[in-house]
Design a protein around this motif. Structure first.
Motif, PDB file in Angstrom:
ATOM      1  N   VAL A 141       0.886  -0.924   0.263  1.00 41.49           N
ATOM      2  CA  VAL A 141       0.038  -0.579  -0.100  1.00 41.49           C
ATOM      3  C   VAL A 141       1.629   1.213  -0.091  1.00 41.49           C
ATOM      4  CG1 VAL A 141      -1.622   1.553   1.588  1.00 41.49           C
ATOM      5  CG2 VAL A 141      -2.029  -0.973   1.095  1.00 41.49           C
ATOM      6  N   PHE A 142       1.668   1.619   0.577  1.00 44.09           N
ATOM      7  CA  PHE A 142       2.956   2.816   1.357  1.00 44.09           C
ATOM      8  C   PHE A 142       3.546   1.765   0.006  1.00 44.09           C
ATOM      9  CE2 PHE A 142       1.373   2.144   4.945  1.00 44.09           C
ATOM     10  CZ  PHE A 142       1.340   3.875   5.091  1.00 44.09           C
ATOM     11  N   GLY A 143       4.206   1.295  -0.814  1.00 45.69           N
ATOM     12  CA  GLY A 143       5.315   1.496  -1.584  1.00 45.69           C
ATOM     13  C   GLY A 143       4.509   1.991  -3.126  1.00 45.69           C
ATOM     14  N   ALA A 210       9.392  -3.454  -1.608  1.00 40.19           N
ATOM     15  CA  ALA A 210       8.426  -3.937  -2.630  1.00 40.19           C
ATOM     16  C   ALA A 210       8.833  -2.344  -3.921  1.00 40.19           C
ATOM     17  CB  ALA A 210       7.142  -3.164  -1.345  1.00 40.19           C
ATOM     18  N   ILE A 211       8.722  -0.858  -3.217  1.00 39.35           N
ATOM     19  CA  ILE A 211      10.043  -0.070  -4.151  1.00 39.35           C
ATOM     20  C   ILE A 211       9.832  -0.475  -5.151  1.00 39.35           C
ATOM     21  CG2 ILE A 211      10.580   2.345  -4.440  1.00 39.35           C
ATOM     22  CD1 ILE A 211       9.870   3.209  -1.711  1.00 39.35           C
ATOM     23  N   ALA A 212      11.271  -1.100  -4.954  1.00 36.55           N
ATOM     24  CA  ALA A 212      12.052  -1.709  -6.064  1.00 36.55           C
ATOM     25  C   ALA A 212      11.303  -2.605  -6.860  1.00 36.55           C
ATOM     26  CB  ALA A 212      13.343  -2.096  -5.320  1.00 36.55           C
ATOM     27  N   ALA A 213      10.791  -3.047  -6.395  1.00 32.00           N
ATOM     28  CA  ALA A 213       9.408  -4.621  -7.400  1.00 32.00           C
ATOM     29  C   ALA A 213       8.521  -3.468  -8.409  1.00 32.00           C
ATOM     30  CB  ALA A 213       9.066  -5.305  -6.534  1.00 32.00           C
ATOM     31  N   MET A 214       8.303  -2.772  -7.552  1.00 27.93           N
ATOM     32  CA  MET A 214       7.366  -1.702  -8.186  1.00 27.93           C
ATOM     33  C   MET A 214       7.403  -0.753  -8.979  1.00 27.93           C
ATOM     34  SD  MET A 214       3.708  -1.554  -5.784  1.00 27.93           S
ATOM     35  CE  MET A 214       5.256  -1.472  -4.363  1.00 27.93           C
ATOM     36  N   GLN A 215       8.829   0.247  -8.858  1.00 28.67           N
ATOM     37  CA  GLN A 215       8.964   1.163  -9.853  1.00 28.67           C
ATOM     38  C   GLN A 215       8.781   0.423 -11.391  1.00 28.67           C
ATOM     39  OE1 GLN A 215      12.550   2.809  -7.502  1.00 28.67           O
ATOM     40  NE2 GLN A 215      10.799   4.314  -6.358  1.00 28.67           N
ATOM     41  N   VAL A 216       9.736  -0.434 -11.708  1.00 33.03           N
ATOM     42  CA  VAL A 216       9.760  -0.604 -13.101  1.00 33.03           C
ATOM     43  C   VAL A 216       8.739  -1.109 -14.090  1.00 33.03           C
ATOM     44  CG1 VAL A 216      11.016  -2.275 -14.473  1.00 33.03           C
ATOM     45  CG2 VAL A 216      11.955  -1.301 -12.470  1.00 33.03           C
ATOM     46  N   PRO A 217       7.857  -1.824 -13.409  1.00 29.23           N
ATOM     47  CA  PRO A 217       5.959  -2.102 -13.931  1.00 29.23           C
ATOM     48  C   PRO A 217       5.275  -1.093 -14.052  1.00 29.23           C
ATOM     49  CG  PRO A 217       6.317  -2.641 -12.341  1.00 29.23           C
ATOM     50  CD  PRO A 217       7.697  -2.318 -12.473  1.00 29.23           C
ATOM     51  N   ILE A 218       5.329   0.053 -13.248  1.00 26.93           N
ATOM     52  CA  ILE A 218       4.213   1.418 -13.298  1.00 26.93           C
ATOM     53  C   ILE A 218       5.451   2.550 -14.007  1.00 26.93           C
ATOM     54  CG2 ILE A 218       4.228   4.075 -11.381  1.00 26.93           C
ATOM     55  CD1 ILE A 218       4.120   1.822  -9.501  1.00 26.93           C
ATOM     56  N   SER A 219       7.129   2.840 -14.408  1.00 25.10           N
ATOM     57  CA  SER A 219       7.307   3.412 -15.740  1.00 25.10           C
ATOM     58  C   SER A 219       7.167   2.458 -17.174  1.00 25.10           C
ATOM     59  CB  SER A 219       8.596   3.234 -15.124  1.00 25.10           C
ATOM     60  OG  SER A 219       9.685   1.562 -14.917  1.00 25.10           O
ATOM     61  N   GLN A 220       6.607   1.526 -17.087  1.00 23.38           N
ATOM     62  CA  GLN A 220       6.654   0.877 -18.067  1.00 23.38           C
ATOM     63  C   GLN A 220       5.101   1.413 -18.681  1.00 23.38           C
ATOM     64  OE1 GLN A 220       7.556  -3.078 -17.410  1.00 23.38           O
ATOM     65  NE2 GLN A 220       9.708  -2.497 -18.574  1.00 23.38           N
ATOM     66  N   ALA A 221       4.423   1.608 -17.672  1.00 24.70           N
ATOM     67  CA  ALA A 221       3.042   2.285 -18.094  1.00 24.70           C
ATOM     68  C   ALA A 221       3.081   3.737 -18.869  1.00 24.70           C
ATOM     69  CB  ALA A 221       1.776   2.397 -16.954  1.00 24.70           C
ATOM     70  N   PRO A 222       2.714   3.741 -19.577  1.00 20.51           N
ATOM     71  CA  PRO A 222       2.870   5.200 -21.148  1.00 20.51           C
ATOM     72  C   PRO A 222       1.831   5.993 -20.185  1.00 20.51           C
ATOM     73  CG  PRO A 222       2.319   3.384 -22.063  1.00 20.51           C
ATOM     74  CD  PRO A 222       1.642   2.537 -20.942  1.00 20.51           C
ATOM     75  N   LYS A 223       2.577   7.881 -19.817  1.00 21.06           N
ATOM     76  CA  LYS A 223       1.468   8.403 -19.573  1.00 21.06           C
ATOM     77  C   LYS A 223       0.521   8.726 -20.075  1.00 21.06           C
ATOM     78  CE  LYS A 223       5.648  10.213 -16.172  1.00 21.06           C
ATOM     79  NZ  LYS A 223       6.812  11.062 -16.265  1.00 21.06           N
ATOM     80  N   PRO A 250       1.761  -7.476 -11.893  1.00 22.32           N
ATOM     81  CA  PRO A 250       2.539  -8.887 -11.550  1.00 22.32           C
ATOM     82  C   PRO A 250       3.873  -7.896 -10.913  1.00 22.32           C
ATOM     83  CG  PRO A 250       2.052  -8.760 -14.297  1.00 22.32           C
ATOM     84  CD  PRO A 250       1.052  -7.629 -13.401  1.00 22.32           C
ATOM     85  N   GLY A 251       3.415  -6.793 -11.091  1.00 21.35           N
ATOM     86  CA  GLY A 251       5.330  -5.938 -10.245  1.00 21.35           C
ATOM     87  C   GLY A 251       4.414  -5.823  -8.931  1.00 21.35           C
ATOM     88  N   ILE A 252       3.243  -5.932  -9.118  1.00 24.16           N
ATOM     89  CA  ILE A 252       2.694  -4.722  -7.148  1.00 24.16           C
ATOM     90  C   ILE A 252       3.327  -6.150  -6.192  1.00 24.16           C
ATOM     91  CG2 ILE A 252       0.590  -4.885  -6.108  1.00 24.16           C
ATOM     92  CD1 ILE A 252       0.179  -2.989  -8.032  1.00 24.16           C
ATOM     93  N   LEU A 253       2.715  -8.048  -6.892  1.00 23.78           N
ATOM     94  CA  LEU A 253       2.357  -9.302  -6.327  1.00 23.78           C
ATOM     95  C   LEU A 253       3.625  -9.303  -6.202  1.00 23.78           C
ATOM     96  CD1 LEU A 253      -0.105 -10.860  -8.120  1.00 23.78           C
ATOM     97  CD2 LEU A 253      -0.298  -9.923  -6.089  1.00 23.78           C
ATOM     98  N   ALA A 254       4.497  -9.128  -6.854  1.00 22.28           N
ATOM     99  CA  ALA A 254       6.299  -9.229  -6.710  1.00 22.28           C
ATOM    100  C   ALA A 254       6.903  -8.904  -5.504  1.00 22.28           C
ATOM    101  CB  ALA A 254       7.039  -9.282  -8.155  1.00 22.28           C
TER     102      ALA A 254
END
Length: 334
Positions: A141-143, A210-223, A250-254
Motif C-alpha cells: 500500500v505504501f510502496g 516493495a518499491i524496487a519491485a513496483m517502480q519498473v512496471p509502473i514506469s512501463q505504463a505509458p503516461k 505482476p510487479g505489485i504481486l512481486a
C-alpha cells in the motif's frame, strides 16, 4: 556492497554460531540490563559504520563505462582444460550449500518429530504467516503510493524522498527495532510490544523492497494513458485503480512476495518488538538453537523453508517473466 551491509546487519547466523558482532552485542546489552544506553551506544557506532561504507563505496566503484546494449545471440565459451576444475568447483559448491544442509535438516527432523509440540508449532506457523501477510500488504500500500509519486510526478523533492527511504534499507534491523523501542516507550507506550509496532518495523525495513519491485512496471505504463483517462473524466484515484494497477499488477504481486519472504526470515526486530508469548517460526528456531536443542528446532526450520519457498517461487517466476518481456521488447526495437 550488498554483502558488506548484509554481514553488518546479520543477527541469526552469528548468534547461533557464537560470533561476537555488533548485532549480537547490541541484543545482549539490551536483554542483560535495564539501562539501555549501552545498547544505544553500540547501535550508534554500527549506524556510523554503515554510513561510512555508503560514503566510501561510490569512490571505490570507479568510473561508469558505456557499453553496447544491443541484444546479441549468446555463444557458449569453451573452457578447455579448465572444464573439469569448473565442474568440480560447481559440484562442491552445490554439495556444501544445498546437499549438506538438506541432509542435516532431514536427519534432525527424524530425531525431533517425536518430541515436537504440535500446538506450539501450529501457533508459530500461523503467527509467521499472519506477520508475512500483514507486512506484505502494508508495504504494498505504501510502496504503491510512493512508487507512483516518484515515477509519475518526479521532482527534486520526490527524488530526495525516494533516496531517504533507501537509506533505511542499509540500517540493520536490530538498530531499527531498538530505535522503535525508545520512541514507543517515550511517545506511544500503548503500542509497545504489540503487533502494530512489529508491522511498523517491517514497513521501515522492507518498504524499499516493495518499491524496487513496483517502480519498473509502473514506469512501463505509458503516461499517455493517464491523459486519456483524465480526458474521459476519470479522477487520479480512478486512473490509479483502473489503469496503473492492472498494468503494474505482476510487479505489485512481486513486491508483496518479496516483503513476505523477508518478513518470514526476519529475526532481530521480531525478537525485540513482538508481544509477550507470541512466537514465530524464526523466533522459535532461534530459541531452540540458542540452547543447542537442534532436534527440537528442526521442525521449525523445515516449515520455514517450505513456507518461505512459496513467495520465493512466485518472485522467481515474476523475475523470469519480466526478463523475457524486456528481452523481447529490445529485440523488437532492434
Amino acid at each position: 556492497m550488498l554483502s558488506i551491509l548484509y554481514s553488518l546487519s546479520d543477527f541469526g547466523a552469528v548468534s547461533i554460531l557464537g560470533f561476537d558482532t555488533f548485532t549480537r552485542a547490541i541484543y545482549s546489552a539490551y536483554r542483560s540490563s535495564f539501562d539501555r544506553t549501552g545498547a544505544a551506544s553500540l547501535a550508534a557506532i554500527l549506524v556510523l559504520l554503515t554510513i561510512l561504507i555508503l560514503i566510501i563505496e561510490p569512490s571505490l566503484r570507479g568510473k561508469e563505462v558505456n557499453v553496447d546494449s544491443r541484444v546479441r545471440r549468446s555463444t557458449p565459451i569453451s573452457l578447455g582444460w579448465f572444464t573439469p576444475a569448473a565442474v568440480a568447483l560447481a559440484s562442491v559448491w552445490a554439495i556444501v550449500s544445498l546437499a549438506i544442509p538438506t541432509y542435516s535438516l532431514i536427519s534432525w527432523n527424524q530425531a525431533g518429530l517425536s518430541q515436537v509440540d504440535t500446538g506450539q508449532v501450529t501457533r508459530a506457523l500461523v503467527n509467521s504467516i499472519g506477520y508475512a501477510f500483514g507486512g506484505g500488504l502494508i508495504a504494498v500500500v505504501f510502496g504503491l503510493a510512493i512508487s507512483i509519486l516518484t515515477v509519475r510526478y518526479k521532482s527534486k523533492i520526490t527524488v530526495a524522498f525516494d533516496r531517504s527511504i533507501w537509506l533505511t534499507h542499509a540500517v540493520p534491523g536490530i538498530v531499527v527495532a531498538l530505535a522503535l523501542v525508545f520512541l514507543s516507550n517515550r511517545l506511544l507506550p500503548q503500542i509497545y510490544q504489540t503487533s502494530t509496532l512489529v508491522l511498523l518495523a517491517y514497513l521501515i525495513l522492507f518498504l524499499p523492497n516493495a518499491i524496487a519491485a513496483m517502480q519498473v512496471p509502473i514506469s512501463q505504463a505509458p503516461k499517455a494513458l493517464d491523459e486519456i483517462a483524465a480526458s474521459l473524466g476519470a479522477s487520479r484515484l480512478q486512473t490509479v485503480r483502473k489503469v496503473i494497477i492492472p498494468i503494474a499488477g505482476p510487479g505489485i504481486l512481486a513486491g508483496a512476495a518479496l516483503v513476505a519472504l523477508s518478513v518470514l526470515k526476519e529475526l532481530p526486530a521480531t525478537l525485540l518488538l513482538r508481544e509477550t508469548g507470541v512466537e514465530t517460526l524464526a523466533t522459535r528456531l532461534w530459541n531452540e538453537t540458542s540452547v543447542s536443542a537442534y532436534a527440537a528446532a528442526a521442525p521449525y526450520a523445515l516449515l520455514l523453508v517450505v513456507v518461505a519457498g512459496i513467495p520465493a517461487w512466485l518472485l522467481n517466476r515474476q523475475v523470469r517473466q519480466s526478463m523475457r518481456f524486456d528481452l523481447n521488447q529490445r529485440m523488437e526495437r532492434e
